[in-house]
Design an enzyme around this catalytic site. Structure first.
Site, PDB file in Angstrom:
ATOM      1  N   GLU A  27      38.268  41.628  28.101  1.00 38.99           N
ATOM      2  CA  GLU A  27      39.345  40.626  28.182  1.00 38.99           C
ATOM      3  C   GLU A  27      40.145  40.643  26.881  1.00 38.99           C
ATOM      4  O   GLU A  27      39.583  40.660  25.793  1.00 38.99           O
ATOM      5  CB  GLU A  27      38.737  39.239  28.456  1.00 38.99           C
ATOM      6  N   THR A  45      56.885  37.465  50.910  1.00 36.46           N
ATOM      7  CA  THR A  45      56.280  38.800  50.920  1.00 36.46           C
ATOM      8  C   THR A  45      55.147  38.958  49.921  1.00 36.46           C
ATOM      9  O   THR A  45      54.626  40.062  49.747  1.00 36.46           O
ATOM     10  CB  THR A  45      57.368  39.871  50.671  1.00 36.46           C
ATOM     11  N   GLY A  55      48.141  38.398  55.501  1.00 37.68           N
ATOM     12  CA  GLY A  55      48.521  38.835  54.155  1.00 37.68           C
ATOM     13  C   GLY A  55      47.351  39.307  53.309  1.00 37.68           C
ATOM     14  O   GLY A  55      46.270  39.614  53.817  1.00 37.68           O
ATOM     15  N   ILE A 102      40.136  37.229  39.560  1.00 36.25           N
ATOM     16  CA  ILE A 102      39.649  38.394  40.309  1.00 36.25           C
ATOM     17  C   ILE A 102      38.487  39.057  39.570  1.00 36.25           C
ATOM     18  O   ILE A 102      37.441  39.351  40.158  1.00 36.25           O
ATOM     19  CB  ILE A 102      40.784  39.411  40.562  1.00 36.25           C
ATOM     20  N   HIS A 130      24.179   9.119  48.281  1.00 40.17           N
ATOM     21  CA  HIS A 130      23.061   9.615  47.473  1.00 40.17           C
ATOM     22  C   HIS A 130      22.048  10.290  48.384  1.00 40.17           C
ATOM     23  O   HIS A 130      21.735   9.742  49.442  1.00 40.17           O
ATOM     24  CB  HIS A 130      22.382   8.434  46.742  1.00 40.17           C
TER      25      HIS A 130
HETATM   26  P1  NAI Z   1      44.582  36.404  36.198  1.00 38.62           P
HETATM   27  O1  NAI Z   1      45.912  36.090  35.690  1.00 38.62           O
HETATM   28  O2  NAI Z   1      43.723  35.352  36.763  1.00 38.62           O
HETATM   29  O3  NAI Z   1      43.723  37.090  35.037  1.00 38.62           O
HETATM   30  C1  NAI Z   1      44.135  38.247  34.359  1.00 38.62           C
HETATM   31  C2  NAI Z   1      43.327  38.372  33.096  1.00 38.62           C
HETATM   32  O4  NAI Z   1      43.593  39.629  32.514  1.00 38.62           O
HETATM   33  C3  NAI Z   1      43.682  37.323  32.048  1.00 38.62           C
HETATM   34  O5  NAI Z   1      42.499  36.753  31.568  1.00 38.62           O
HETATM   35  C4  NAI Z   1      44.422  38.119  30.989  1.00 38.62           C
HETATM   36  O6  NAI Z   1      44.287  37.575  29.699  1.00 38.62           O
HETATM   37  C5  NAI Z   1      43.732  39.472  31.107  1.00 38.62           C
HETATM   38  N1  NAI Z   1      44.503  40.608  30.611  1.00 38.62           N
HETATM   39  C6  NAI Z   1      45.828  40.812  30.727  1.00 38.62           C
HETATM   40  N2  NAI Z   1      46.160  41.981  30.141  1.00 38.62           N
HETATM   41  C7  NAI Z   1      45.018  42.528  29.647  1.00 38.62           C
HETATM   42  C8  NAI Z   1      44.708  43.723  28.933  1.00 38.62           C
HETATM   43  N3  NAI Z   1      45.648  44.594  28.605  1.00 38.62           N
HETATM   44  N4  NAI Z   1      43.426  43.968  28.589  1.00 38.62           N
HETATM   45  C9  NAI Z   1      42.447  43.073  28.925  1.00 38.62           C
HETATM   46  N5  NAI Z   1      42.696  41.924  29.596  1.00 38.62           N
HETATM   47  C10 NAI Z   1      43.961  41.658  29.963  1.00 38.62           C
HETATM   48  O7  NAI Z   1      44.811  37.603  37.236  1.00 38.62           O
HETATM   49  P2  NAI Z   1      43.858  38.253  38.340  1.00 38.62           P
HETATM   50  O8  NAI Z   1      42.433  37.936  38.073  1.00 38.62           O
HETATM   51  O9  NAI Z   1      44.263  39.669  38.440  1.00 38.62           O
HETATM   52  O10 NAI Z   1      44.284  37.488  39.645  1.00 38.62           O
HETATM   53  C11 NAI Z   1      45.624  37.624  40.147  1.00 38.62           C
HETATM   54  C12 NAI Z   1      46.060  36.376  40.856  1.00 38.62           C
HETATM   55  O11 NAI Z   1      45.302  36.197  42.019  1.00 38.62           O
HETATM   56  C13 NAI Z   1      45.900  35.155  39.991  1.00 38.62           C
HETATM   57  O12 NAI Z   1      47.146  34.551  39.881  1.00 38.62           O
HETATM   58  C14 NAI Z   1      44.944  34.281  40.725  1.00 38.62           C
HETATM   59  O13 NAI Z   1      45.450  32.965  40.758  1.00 38.62           O
HETATM   60  C15 NAI Z   1      44.878  34.860  42.127  1.00 38.62           C
HETATM   61  N6  NAI Z   1      43.509  34.805  42.624  1.00 38.62           N
HETATM   62  C16 NAI Z   1      42.996  33.601  42.944  1.00 38.62           C
HETATM   63  C17 NAI Z   1      41.690  33.503  43.370  1.00 38.62           C
HETATM   64  C18 NAI Z   1      41.145  32.164  43.703  1.00 38.62           C
HETATM   65  O14 NAI Z   1      41.926  31.239  43.904  1.00 38.62           O
HETATM   66  N7  NAI Z   1      39.841  31.992  43.723  1.00 38.62           N
HETATM   67  C19 NAI Z   1      40.818  34.668  43.486  1.00 38.62           C
HETATM   68  C20 NAI Z   1      41.464  35.882  43.087  1.00 38.62           C
HETATM   69  C21 NAI Z   1      42.767  35.921  42.697  1.00 38.62           C
END
Ligand code: NAI
Length: 477
Positions: free
Chosen positions: A214, A154, A51, A195, A456
């Site tokens: 942001e 999916t 995936g 991300i 430790h």
């Molecule tokens: P996210 O939900 O983590 O972050 C999106 C960010 O974009 C938020 O801070 C939001 O406030 C901001 N945002 C939304 N609309 C906006 C706008 N119009 N202008 C500026 N900022 C805006 O989503 P992201 O980073 O795309 O990740 C997607 C998914 O993938 C998440 O649910 C995450 O859990 C998962 N993921 C997990 C990882 C990990 O576990 N290490 C690594 C990468 C992704």
């Protein structure tokens, strides 16, 4: 064309369980189903298993996070600690090949696990024909498979903003940002979430000037505020630029550059910057379009997530859904747990996922990790709590290795001392959180952690000290 299509339709095997999607939710579910004795098939349209996570997500990003960190350390830290090298150069295409190899090794590994567990791997695009028939489109042919139980797994795909079209060249999603053929001089990232901050770290270390725009006034929404503030401070020190509280209104490509317009939510002042690449990282949406769900009257919510009950059953009893297509955090390990639970439920066992104790990790440097409730959630829910904090600055291992940024924060119930949430930013936080996930699964108190012997010198002593700090008796701080 209808006639031609029908000419190639062949009836095929009947399975006990068919899983649509071979990501972490789907492939784990397939293996568990086969372990439980079901005749199992897994359908995947990407032609490689694993995936988004393995192919264009967690795995390649972690490879590049590691490689870029080595580069950055060699460039910025080695000299200071007595490791003197000649001039350092970056061979990006070699780095990308190493990343691709790590992906191939792992995706092939799943194929091997399928063979080992006798899971049938079906390649092609699946859609529902009826409650227990699935059409699989592969190039010019179609095949129909029958199944008693069908699991939709999916996953999800990147979303964009109105009027902003991801071309994966100049305006990219995480997929494009994992494969730039040269280091962009100027990179804008829309969204300061998981991300955005992981990809921003990679390209900053490799030489880009990175600006994160942001919408909110803080990064990573939903994270404990103390951690979010500290994390932002650390990333700013790494010279990642932040435009918080700002809304991107347009991105246009002009002569191979991206022109980004954004407005401050506070002052309403409009600004414009021109950059080489823009990464759109504003979240992901469930990937269900090709499945023919409407005709099947499988219900979704207003965010396009398939509605399921606590047994992962959709509005059709023998059709289930797990992972990013249903509610909850879009995390590989959450999908895996659901994959195992649903297979066990179908087998008549009591499969279960504890949604209160799902860890979240951001693989930046230092890492950020959390489990359970944030302080803000406890306040909102009117739960009385105690706090224990311990900085890595006072942890001997972190000091020796000079990884002293960040801290551990433990939240325990005021009366019972039961652990309610643990949040940390610091070295190896992503691995260390496992101890606290386990502790919380066992219903531990902060005193249980404080009285547990920790080796430790290890980073994990910071956890023990934070637990001692809940009772206001840390030793080293
Ligand atoms: P996210 O939900 O983590 O972050 C999106 C960010 O974009 C938020 O801070 C939001 O406030 C901001 N945002 C939304 N609309 C906006 C706008 N119009 N202008 C500026 N900022 C805006 O989503 P992201 O980073 O795309 O990740 C997607 C998914 O993938 C998440 O649910 C995450 O859990 C998962 N993921 C997990 C990882 C990990 O576990 N290490 C690594 C990468 C992704």
């Amino acid at each position: 064309t209808r006639k031609i299509v029908f000419k190639f339709v062949t009836m095929s095997d009947t399975f006990d369980v068919v899983i649509i999607g071979g990501g972490p939710g789907g492939y784990v579910c397939a293996i568990r189903s086969a372990q439980l004795g079901f005749k199992t098939a897994c359908i995947e349209s990407r032609y490689t298993l694993g995936g988004t996570c393995l192919n264009i997500g967690c795995i390649p990003s972690k490879s590049l996070l590691n490689l870029s960190e080595n580069f950055s350390k060699a460039k910025n830290n080695f000299f200071n600690v007595g490791i003197e090298t000649g001039e350092l150069t970056l061979n990006l295409s070699k780095m990308m090949k190493i990343k691709e190899k790590s992906v191939t090794v792992l995706t092939k590994g799943i194929e091997f696990l399928f063979k080992k567990n006798k899971v049938t791997y079906i390649k092609g695009q699946a859609s529902f024909k009826s409650n227990n028939e699935i059409i699989v489109q592969e190039k010019n042919s179609q095949k129909i498979y029958k199944a008693n139980h069908i699991i939709i797994s999916t996953g999800s795909e990147p979303t964009s903003l109105p009027g902003i079209k991801i071309d994966e060249k100049i305006i990219v999603s995480s997929t494009g940002a994992l494969s730039f053929d040269k280091v962009p001089k100027e990179l804008v990232i829309i969204g300061g979430g998981y991300i955005g901050l992981e990809m921003g770290s990679i390209w900053k270390r490799l030489g880009s000037n990175v600006t994160v725009i942001e919408f909110l006034d803080h990064i990573v929404p939903g994270m404990d505020k103390d951690i979010s503030i500290e994390f932002l401070k650390i990333l700013k020190k790494q010279e990642i630029n932040f435009k918080l509280n700002s809304k991107v209104t347009a991105v246009n490509v002009v002569e191979n550059k991206a022109v980004v317009d954004y407005t401050s939510n506070e002052t309403n002042i409009r600004k414009r910057i021109q950059v080489d690449k823009v990464l759109v990282a504003v979240g992901r949406k469930p990937n269900t379009e090709e499945l023919n769900l409407k005709k099947m009257s499988i219900k979704s919510d207003n965010q396009g997530r398939i509605q399921v009950d606590n047994k992962f059953q959709t509005s059709i009893k023998n059709i289930y859904a797990i992972g990013d297509v249903i509610k909850g955090p879009m995390l590989a390990h959450k999908a895996e747990e659901e994959g195992i639970a649903v297979a066990e439920i179908i087998a008549g066992q009591s499969g279960h996922v504890n949604y209160n104790i799902i860890p979240g990790v951001i693989y930046t440097s230092p890492e950020v990790a959390s489990v359970g409730k944030t302080e803000q959630q406890l306040i909102k829910e009117n739960i009385k709590y105690k706090i224990g904090k311990f900085p890595f600055m006072a942890n001997s291992r972190a000091k020796v290795i000079n990884e002293i940024e960040g801290f551990v924060k433990i939240l325990a119930e005021e009366k019972t001392d039961k652990l309610l949430g643990v949040h940390m930013v610091g070295p190896h936080a992503g691995d260390m959180i496992a101890e606290m996930v386990l502790a919380m699964e066992f219903g531990a108190s902060s005193e249980d952690i404080a009285r547990t012997c920790h080796a430790h010198p290890t980073y994990s002593e910071a956890i023990k000290e934070a637990a001692l700090a809940v009772d206001k008796r840390p030793i080293h701080y």
